[in-house]
Design a protein around this motif. Structure first.
Motif, PDB file in Angstrom:
ATOM      1  N   GLN A   3      -6.335 -11.656  12.080  1.00  0.00           N
ATOM      2  CA  GLN A   3      -7.073 -10.395  12.097  1.00  0.00           C
ATOM      3  C   GLN A   3      -8.583 -10.563  11.925  1.00  0.00           C
ATOM      4  OE1 GLN A   3      -5.889  -7.375  12.839  1.00  0.00           O
ATOM      5  NE2 GLN A   3      -3.931  -8.336  13.233  1.00  0.00           N
ATOM      6  N   LEU A   4      -9.070 -11.772  11.710  1.00  0.00           N
ATOM      7  CA  LEU A   4     -10.499 -11.970  11.478  1.00  0.00           C
ATOM      8  C   LEU A   4     -11.352 -11.519  12.662  1.00  0.00           C
ATOM      9  CD1 LEU A   4     -10.813 -15.354   9.578  1.00  0.00           C
ATOM     10  CD2 LEU A   4     -11.119 -13.051   8.697  1.00  0.00           C
ATOM     11  N   GLY A   5     -10.890 -11.750  13.866  1.00  0.00           N
ATOM     12  CA  GLY A   5     -11.629 -11.299  15.051  1.00  0.00           C
ATOM     13  C   GLY A   5     -11.763  -9.792  15.093  1.00  0.00           C
ATOM     14  N   ASN A   6     -10.682  -9.093  14.762  1.00  0.00           N
ATOM     15  CA  ASN A   6     -10.727  -7.629  14.722  1.00  0.00           C
ATOM     16  C   ASN A   6     -11.698  -7.143  13.656  1.00  0.00           C
ATOM     17  OD1 ASN A   6      -8.834  -7.418  16.780  1.00  0.00           O
ATOM     18  ND2 ASN A   6      -7.128  -7.433  15.358  1.00  0.00           N
ATOM     19  N   LEU A   7     -11.690  -7.799  12.504  1.00  0.00           N
ATOM     20  CA  LEU A   7     -12.620  -7.432  11.434  1.00  0.00           C
ATOM     21  C   LEU A   7     -14.060  -7.661  11.886  1.00  0.00           C
ATOM     22  CD1 LEU A   7     -13.170  -6.505   8.541  1.00  0.00           C
ATOM     23  CD2 LEU A   7     -12.881  -8.890   7.821  1.00  0.00           C
ATOM     24  N   ALA A   8     -14.313  -8.767  12.557  1.00  0.00           N
ATOM     25  CA  ALA A   8     -15.659  -9.061  13.047  1.00  0.00           C
ATOM     26  C   ALA A   8     -16.141  -7.984  14.015  1.00  0.00           C
ATOM     27  CB  ALA A   8     -15.687 -10.434  13.704  1.00  0.00           C
ATOM     28  N   SER A  23     -15.849 -20.874   3.077  1.00  0.00           N
ATOM     29  CA  SER A  23     -14.946 -21.549   2.133  1.00  0.00           C
ATOM     30  C   SER A  23     -13.642 -20.803   1.912  1.00  0.00           C
ATOM     31  CB  SER A  23     -15.649 -21.779   0.793  1.00  0.00           C
ATOM     32  OG  SER A  23     -16.770 -22.610   0.959  1.00  0.00           O
ATOM     33  N   GLY A  24     -13.045 -20.313   2.978  1.00  0.00           N
ATOM     34  CA  GLY A  24     -11.750 -19.660   2.866  1.00  0.00           C
ATOM     35  C   GLY A  24     -11.793 -18.239   2.350  1.00  0.00           C
ATOM     36  N   GLU A  25     -12.978 -17.663   2.249  1.00  0.00           N
ATOM     37  CA  GLU A  25     -13.108 -16.301   1.729  1.00  0.00           C
ATOM     38  C   GLU A  25     -13.926 -15.456   2.696  1.00  0.00           C
ATOM     39  OE1 GLU A  25     -13.510 -15.249  -2.607  1.00  0.00           O
ATOM     40  OE2 GLU A  25     -15.553 -14.870  -1.908  1.00  0.00           O
ATOM     41  N   VAL A  26     -13.515 -14.197   2.824  1.00  0.00           N
ATOM     42  CA  VAL A  26     -14.234 -13.221   3.615  1.00  0.00           C
ATOM     43  C   VAL A  26     -14.925 -12.272   2.643  1.00  0.00           C
ATOM     44  CG1 VAL A  26     -14.002 -11.322   5.265  1.00  0.00           C
ATOM     45  CG2 VAL A  26     -12.538 -13.336   5.474  1.00  0.00           C
ATOM     46  N   SER A  27     -16.216 -12.076   2.841  1.00  0.00           N
ATOM     47  CA  SER A  27     -16.972 -11.103   2.056  1.00  0.00           C
ATOM     48  C   SER A  27     -17.548 -10.071   3.003  1.00  0.00           C
ATOM     49  CB  SER A  27     -18.120 -11.777   1.297  1.00  0.00           C
ATOM     50  OG  SER A  27     -17.631 -12.683   0.354  1.00  0.00           O
ATOM     51  N   VAL A  28     -17.314  -8.817   2.680  1.00  0.00           N
ATOM     52  CA  VAL A  28     -17.859  -7.721   3.465  1.00  0.00           C
ATOM     53  C   VAL A  28     -18.732  -6.896   2.534  1.00  0.00           C
ATOM     54  CG1 VAL A  28     -17.322  -5.674   4.838  1.00  0.00           C
ATOM     55  CG2 VAL A  28     -15.864  -7.692   5.003  1.00  0.00           C
ATOM     56  N   LEU A  29     -20.010  -6.788   2.879  1.00  0.00           N
ATOM     57  CA  LEU A  29     -20.944  -5.981   2.118  1.00  0.00           C
ATOM     58  C   LEU A  29     -21.127  -4.672   2.856  1.00  0.00           C
ATOM     59  CD1 LEU A  29     -21.651  -9.116   1.690  1.00  0.00           C
ATOM     60  CD2 LEU A  29     -23.606  -8.211   0.489  1.00  0.00           C
ATOM     61  N   TRP A  43      -9.322 -15.358   3.582  1.00  0.00           N
ATOM     62  CA  TRP A  43      -9.296 -15.229   5.038  1.00  0.00           C
ATOM     63  C   TRP A  43      -7.925 -15.451   5.641  1.00  0.00           C
ATOM     64  CZ3 TRP A  43     -12.611 -19.752   7.431  1.00  0.00           C
ATOM     65  CH2 TRP A  43     -12.044 -20.967   7.121  1.00  0.00           C
ATOM     66  N   GLU A  44      -6.999 -16.016   4.908  1.00  0.00           N
ATOM     67  CA  GLU A  44      -5.644 -16.228   5.420  1.00  0.00           C
ATOM     68  C   GLU A  44      -4.701 -15.066   5.130  1.00  0.00           C
ATOM     69  OE1 GLU A  44      -4.506 -19.966   3.724  1.00  0.00           O
ATOM     70  OE2 GLU A  44      -5.434 -21.073   5.367  1.00  0.00           O
ATOM     71  N   ASP A  46      -3.675 -11.919   6.123  1.00  0.00           N
ATOM     72  CA  ASP A  46      -3.765 -10.948   7.215  1.00  0.00           C
ATOM     73  C   ASP A  46      -3.487  -9.523   6.760  1.00  0.00           C
ATOM     74  OD1 ASP A  46      -4.656 -12.458   9.363  1.00  0.00           O
ATOM     75  OD2 ASP A  46      -2.648 -13.042   9.978  1.00  0.00           O
ATOM     76  N   ALA A  47      -2.603  -9.338   5.804  1.00  0.00           N
ATOM     77  CA  ALA A  47      -2.314  -7.984   5.319  1.00  0.00           C
ATOM     78  C   ALA A  47      -3.553  -7.381   4.656  1.00  0.00           C
ATOM     79  CB  ALA A  47      -1.141  -8.004   4.346  1.00  0.00           C
ATOM     80  N   ALA A  48      -4.268  -8.165   3.859  1.00  0.00           N
ATOM     81  CA  ALA A  48      -5.478  -7.682   3.193  1.00  0.00           C
ATOM     82  C   ALA A  48      -6.588  -7.424   4.216  1.00  0.00           C
ATOM     83  CB  ALA A  48      -5.945  -8.677   2.137  1.00  0.00           C
ATOM     84  N   VAL A  49      -6.714  -8.288   5.213  1.00  0.00           N
ATOM     85  CA  VAL A  49      -7.723  -8.097   6.251  1.00  0.00           C
ATOM     86  C   VAL A  49      -7.409  -6.824   7.035  1.00  0.00           C
ATOM     87  CG1 VAL A  49      -8.762  -9.053   8.338  1.00  0.00           C
ATOM     88  CG2 VAL A  49      -8.268 -10.561   6.411  1.00  0.00           C
ATOM     89  N   THR A  50      -6.144  -6.607   7.366  1.00  0.00           N
ATOM     90  CA  THR A  50      -5.733  -5.396   8.080  1.00  0.00           C
ATOM     91  C   THR A  50      -6.039  -4.153   7.247  1.00  0.00           C
ATOM     92  OG1 THR A  50      -4.011  -6.600   9.266  1.00  0.00           O
ATOM     93  CG2 THR A  50      -3.769  -4.207   9.155  1.00  0.00           C
ATOM     94  N   GLN A  51      -5.769  -4.213   5.947  1.00  0.00           N
ATOM     95  CA  GLN A  51      -6.073  -3.084   5.062  1.00  0.00           C
ATOM     96  C   GLN A  51      -7.575  -2.821   5.010  1.00  0.00           C
ATOM     97  OE1 GLN A  51      -4.087  -0.884   3.615  1.00  0.00           O
ATOM     98  NE2 GLN A  51      -5.845   0.174   2.747  1.00  0.00           N
ATOM     99  N   LEU A  52      -8.371  -3.877   4.968  1.00  0.00           N
ATOM    100  CA  LEU A  52      -9.823  -3.725   4.951  1.00  0.00           C
ATOM    101  C   LEU A  52     -10.310  -3.085   6.253  1.00  0.00           C
ATOM    102  CD1 LEU A  52     -12.551  -4.099   3.669  1.00  0.00           C
ATOM    103  CD2 LEU A  52     -12.509  -6.494   4.391  1.00  0.00           C
ATOM    104  N   ILE A  53      -9.763  -3.505   7.380  1.00  0.00           N
ATOM    105  CA  ILE A  53     -10.115  -2.894   8.667  1.00  0.00           C
ATOM    106  C   ILE A  53      -9.804  -1.399   8.633  1.00  0.00           C
ATOM    107  CG2 ILE A  53      -9.494  -2.774  11.122  1.00  0.00           C
ATOM    108  CD1 ILE A  53      -9.024  -5.862  10.938  1.00  0.00           C
ATOM    109  N   HIS A  54      -8.647  -1.049   8.102  1.00  0.00           N
ATOM    110  CA  HIS A  54      -8.262   0.363   7.994  1.00  0.00           C
ATOM    111  C   HIS A  54      -9.264   1.133   7.116  1.00  0.00           C
ATOM    112  CE1 HIS A  54      -5.673   3.874   7.895  1.00  0.00           C
ATOM    113  NE2 HIS A  54      -5.930   3.931   6.594  1.00  0.00           N
ATOM    114  N   GLU A  55      -9.649   0.555   5.988  1.00  0.00           N
ATOM    115  CA  GLU A  55     -10.611   1.218   5.092  1.00  0.00           C
ATOM    116  C   GLU A  55     -11.961   1.409   5.771  1.00  0.00           C
ATOM    117  OE1 GLU A  55     -10.228   2.674   2.122  1.00  0.00           O
ATOM    118  OE2 GLU A  55      -8.097   2.193   2.205  1.00  0.00           O
ATOM    119  N   LEU A  56     -12.384   0.428   6.558  1.00  0.00           N
ATOM    120  CA  LEU A  56     -13.669   0.530   7.256  1.00  0.00           C
ATOM    121  C   LEU A  56     -13.624   1.561   8.380  1.00  0.00           C
ATOM    122  CD1 LEU A  56     -14.619  -3.246   7.471  1.00  0.00           C
ATOM    123  CD2 LEU A  56     -15.645  -1.528   5.969  1.00  0.00           C
TER     124      LEU A  56
END
Length: 70
Positions: A3-8, A23-29, A43-44, A46-56
């Protein structure tokens, strides 16, 4: 990591968001000082990245109506 590409893409459309991957971590300011929030996830996770995309897109950190992304 799928999901990192979608987040980007989501972050690239919003000038008030800064995405950092290191270093294995995604930070979104999100937002501007002094109300800027930093959201950190693995960054590994995917459920948390998907949730973050939804919140954004639709949740607490969604773009305000009437504010157009450039």
């Amino acid at each position: 990591m799928k999901q990192l590409g979608n987040l980007a893409i989501v972050c690239a459309q919003r000038p008030e968001i800064l995405l950092q991957i290191h270093s294995g971590e995604v930070s979104v300011l999100v937002g501007e000082d002094p109300q800027r929030k930093t959201l950190n996830i693995c960054w590994e996770d995917d459920a948390a990245v998907t949730q973050l995309i939804h919140e954004l897109n639709f949740g607490k950190y969604a773009a305000k109506k009437g504010v157009e992304a450039s």
